[in-house]
Write a protein that holds these residues in place. Structure first.
Motif, mmCIF file in Angstrom:
data_model
loop_
_atom_site.group_PDB
_atom_site.id
_atom_site.type_symbol
_atom_site.label_atom_id
_atom_site.label_comp_id
_atom_site.label_asym_id
_atom_site.label_seq_id
_atom_site.Cartn_x
_atom_site.Cartn_y
_atom_site.Cartn_z
ATOM 1 N N ARG A 106 0.948 -6.435 13.037
ATOM 2 C CA ARG A 106 1.118 -6.543 11.550
ATOM 3 C C ARG A 106 0.043 -6.960 10.396
ATOM 4 N N GLY A 107 -0.052 -6.301 9.327
ATOM 5 C CA GLY A 107 -0.521 -6.332 8.330
ATOM 6 C C GLY A 107 -1.409 -5.728 7.039
ATOM 7 N N LYS A 108 -2.440 -5.135 6.611
ATOM 8 C CA LYS A 108 -2.232 -4.427 5.402
ATOM 9 C C LYS A 108 -3.730 -3.521 6.838
ATOM 10 N N GLU A 109 -2.826 -2.063 6.148
ATOM 11 C CA GLU A 109 -3.288 -1.341 6.212
ATOM 12 C C GLU A 109 -5.396 -0.670 5.299
ATOM 13 N N ALA A 110 -5.845 0.211 6.097
ATOM 14 C CA ALA A 110 -7.515 0.044 5.946
ATOM 15 C C ALA A 110 -7.245 1.991 6.311
ATOM 16 N N SER A 111 -7.920 2.702 5.903
ATOM 17 C CA SER A 111 -8.657 3.517 6.596
ATOM 18 C C SER A 111 -10.386 3.648 5.407
ATOM 19 N N PHE A 112 -11.127 2.909 7.247
ATOM 20 C CA PHE A 112 -12.486 2.955 7.286
ATOM 21 C C PHE A 112 -13.048 4.280 7.465
ATOM 22 N N ILE A 113 -14.117 4.755 6.612
ATOM 23 C CA ILE A 113 -14.364 6.068 7.185
ATOM 24 C C ILE A 113 -16.226 6.006 7.093
ATOM 25 N N MET A 134 -7.225 2.847 0.821
ATOM 26 C CA MET A 134 -5.999 2.567 1.253
ATOM 27 C C MET A 134 -5.567 3.428 0.858
ATOM 28 N N ASP A 135 -4.475 4.023 2.400
ATOM 29 C CA ASP A 135 -3.884 4.187 2.130
ATOM 30 C C ASP A 135 -2.235 4.169 2.202
ATOM 31 N N HIS A 136 -1.707 4.902 1.333
ATOM 32 C CA HIS A 136 0.010 4.954 1.387
ATOM 33 C C HIS A 136 0.394 5.951 1.644
ATOM 34 N N LYS A 137 1.263 5.860 3.333
ATOM 35 C CA LYS A 137 1.925 6.607 4.379
ATOM 36 C C LYS A 137 3.058 7.210 4.318
ATOM 37 N N ALA A 138 4.118 5.551 3.741
ATOM 38 C CA ALA A 138 5.854 5.669 3.705
ATOM 39 C C ALA A 138 5.954 6.739 2.629
ATOM 40 N N VAL A 139 6.831 7.566 2.377
ATOM 41 C CA VAL A 139 7.459 8.385 1.680
ATOM 42 C C VAL A 139 8.610 7.671 0.307
ATOM 43 N N THR A 186 4.055 9.838 5.957
ATOM 44 C CA THR A 186 4.356 10.966 5.649
ATOM 45 C C THR A 186 2.639 11.093 5.947
ATOM 46 N N GLY A 187 1.470 12.464 5.665
ATOM 47 C CA GLY A 187 -0.148 12.227 5.869
ATOM 48 C C GLY A 187 -0.235 11.823 5.094
ATOM 49 N N GLY A 188 0.490 10.877 4.137
ATOM 50 C CA GLY A 188 0.155 10.722 2.596
ATOM 51 C C GLY A 188 0.451 10.743 1.791
ATOM 52 N N MET A 189 0.631 9.151 0.644
ATOM 53 C CA MET A 189 1.182 9.662 -0.490
ATOM 54 C C MET A 189 0.677 9.526 -1.785
ATOM 55 N N GLY A 190 -0.866 8.986 -1.339
ATOM 56 C CA GLY A 190 -1.772 8.359 -3.051
ATOM 57 C C GLY A 190 -2.807 7.684 -1.609
ATOM 58 N N ALA A 191 -3.690 7.315 -2.276
ATOM 59 C CA ALA A 191 -4.647 6.282 -2.170
ATOM 60 C C ALA A 191 -5.797 6.150 -3.011
ATOM 61 N N ILE A 192 -6.056 4.683 -2.686
ATOM 62 C CA ILE A 192 -7.014 4.255 -3.531
ATOM 63 C C ILE A 192 -8.543 3.734 -3.307
ATOM 64 N N SER A 193 -9.089 3.207 -4.105
ATOM 65 C CA SER A 193 -10.419 3.078 -3.396
ATOM 66 C C SER A 193 -11.455 2.122 -4.715
ATOM 67 N N PRO A 194 -12.004 1.283 -4.347
ATOM 68 C CA PRO A 194 -11.964 0.296 -2.739
ATOM 69 C C PRO A 194 -10.851 -0.299 -2.284
ATOM 70 N N SER A 195 -10.601 -0.211 -1.191
ATOM 71 C CA SER A 195 -8.876 -1.312 -0.272
ATOM 72 C C SER A 195 -9.227 -2.611 -1.015
ATOM 73 N N PRO A 196 -7.935 -3.233 -1.313
ATOM 74 C CA PRO A 196 -8.631 -4.325 -2.118
ATOM 75 C C PRO A 196 -8.540 -5.509 -1.345
ATOM 76 N N PHE A 197 -8.107 -5.723 0.219
ATOM 77 C CA PHE A 197 -8.119 -5.955 1.262
ATOM 78 C C PHE A 197 -9.470 -6.112 2.085
ATOM 79 N N ILE A 198 -10.858 -5.590 1.509
ATOM 80 C CA ILE A 198 -11.737 -5.017 2.766
ATOM 81 C C ILE A 198 -13.135 -6.158 1.835
ATOM 82 N N SER A 199 -13.131 -7.173 2.132
ATOM 83 C CA SER A 199 -14.569 -7.868 1.730
ATOM 84 C C SER A 199 -15.849 -7.408 1.938
ATOM 85 N N LYS A 200 -16.681 -8.214 2.155
ATOM 86 C CA LYS A 200 -18.026 -8.223 2.285
ATOM 87 C C LYS A 200 -18.360 -8.140 3.559
#
Ligand code: AMP
Ligand code: GLY
Length: 426
Positions: free
Chosen positions: A191-198, A213-218, A227-241
């Motif tokens: 459980r939690g928020k997902e993040a894509s770390f590249i 942060m990707d948004h996978k559900a349709v 899905t493969g991904g329906m949208g993404a934002i940068s930065p992830s609002p959930f990753i602090s320094k």
């Protein structure tokens, strides 16, 4: 330089667009590309997994650098084959790409090296899988995954035995994902928020990219199938320094280092799909390539010459601080054909696109598109990526949604809630 980009999605259009800004680049080819890449590159109708075809094209055309988008050619060994021929290519070797190609390998690797991830069991037959599920060793909901590549769709979250049985049957008996379903993983649900770390690595050092942060559900509210991904934002609002540094120290570096020790030197993009749990970040999966759609908002924020980033990975001199990023927020909304990720129709005329493409407010990266009689038509599940930057995430998303509203094709579907995560956490 002559550069070849392999692939045909929004990710490849975004990469080709960024590559086109480099003064070092004289000519770009895309194989096979899409209607968007055709405007900045020369499309070649060679399939992304036709390694032989790509190799002979790159030799004949004297390509100086090949950049691979999708996982399939990487897991098939395109990098090994190009290097054998003395062709420069950005991406991991076949043996290293297994970190994505086999979920089982990735899980065993993480367990061996104490890289945080969900508890799991594996099964090589449907009956064995049923036994594990019934034993209750992994409590419900359980996550059932095909071992091999399934385009992000071979993962099922099962709340009870009926759902688990369905998943086992689909993957192992009906073989919906083909050979990818020969083995199965049964995982603890995180459980939690997902993040894509590249990050980009040269095998020893690594340079993390800005978070996404990707948004996978349709559907909105994370409903419906993945899905493969329906949208993404940068930065992830959930990753602090602090969390960023923790991921680099406890996940990304150990992965690169241990892979090297195991004789799987990893150069290219390492993408960790994370669940940010109450106990800390845990790895859901590794990918051996850039994200799609994560790359689109990342490219809008990258200020450095991307050719330098690729060459540093190839030449063994990746330096963290060398990649410069804009402080702006960015986002991407994927316009899809209704019915994606299962059944959808293609060949629908796309209206309103020219006007939006000419506007300075947003950036359109094509995915499943083609042109016929100088009109755009849909040619896939994910059709277009509407992207923008802004001083805030809200500003970026407002720009995106007002542009998206001007585009139309029959049965168009897109999520209206991309980037509506709590902005105050940015
Ligand atoms: P994967 O391809 O393994 O990243 O899985 C695709 C998606 O399924 C992830 O992005 C998550 O949304 C979900 N997922 C996979 N594994 C788990 C898990 N152990 N717990 C919760 N959700 C998961
Ligand atoms: N957007 C998810 C992925 O690229 O795997």
């Amino acid at each position: 330089m002559k550069v070849l980009v392999v692939g045909s999605g929004g990710r490849e259009h975004a990469l080709a667009w960024k590559i086109s800004q480099s003064k070092k680049v004289k000519k770009i080819f895309c194989a096979p590309g899409n209607a968007g890449t055709a405007k900045i590159a020369e499309n070649k109708s060679i399939a992304a997994n036709d390694i032989k075809g790509l190799k002979s094209f790159a030799s004949k055309e004297k390509i100086d650098l090949t950049v691979v988008g999708p996982e399939e050619p990487l897991t098939l060994g395109i990098v090994d084959e190009f290097e054998e021929k003395g062709l420069k290519i950005f991406g991991p070797y076949k043996i290293s790409a297994e970190i994505e190609g086999s979920k089982l390998f990735a899980k065993q690797f993480m367990k061996r090296h104490k890289i945080p991830t969900a508890e799991y069991r594996t099964a090589a037959s449907a009956d064995e899988a049923r036994q594990i599920v019934r034993s209750g060793e992994i409590p419900y909901p359980v996550v059932i995954k095909a071992d091999g590549l399934a385009g992000g769709k071979g993962v099922m979250i099962c709340r009870n035995e009926i759902k688990a049985e369905e998943a086992i049957k689909t993957i192992m008996e009906e073989k919906k994902f083909g050979e990818a379903g020969n083995k199965i993983l049964i995982e603890e649900f995180l459980r939690g928020k997902e993040a894509s770390f590249i990050a980009v690595s040269d095998g020893v050092k690594l340079a993390p990219f800005v978070t996404t942060m990707d948004h996978k559900a349709v559907f909105d509210g994370d409903k419906g199938p993945n899905t493969g991904g329906m949208g993404a934002i940068s930065p992830s609002p959930f990753i602090s320094k602090d969390l960023f540094n923790e991921v680099v120290k406890d996940i990304m570096f150990p992965t690169i280092t241990r892979l090297l020790e195991e004789g799987r030197k990893y150069k290219g993009v390492l993408y960790a799909g994370l669940m940010l749990t109450a106990e800390g970040p845990k790895v859901l999966e590794f990918n051996c390539r850039f994200g799609d759609p994560e790359t689109q908002p990342q490219m809008l924020r990258m200020k450095s010459d991307i050719i330098d980033v690729f060459m540093a990975a190839i030449n063994g001199n990746v330096l963290d601080k060398e990649i410069k990023w804009s402080n702006k927020a960015s986002g991407c909304v994927v316009l899809t054909s209704g019915g994606y990720p299962t059944q959808y129709e293609k060949d629908k005329v796309i209206e309103g696109l020219e006007e939006v493409e000419d506007s300075k407010d947003c950036m359109i990266f094509h995915a499943g598109t083609k042109t016929k009689n100088s009109k755009y038509y849909t040619d896939g599940g994910r059709v277009l990526n509407v992207c923008a930057t802004g001083k805030s995430l809200k500003e970026a998303m407002d720009r995106i949604y007002s542009s998206a509203a001007k585009v139309y094709f029959e049965a168009i579907h897109y999520r209206r809630d991309i980037g509506t995560t709590k902005e105050e956490q940015l």
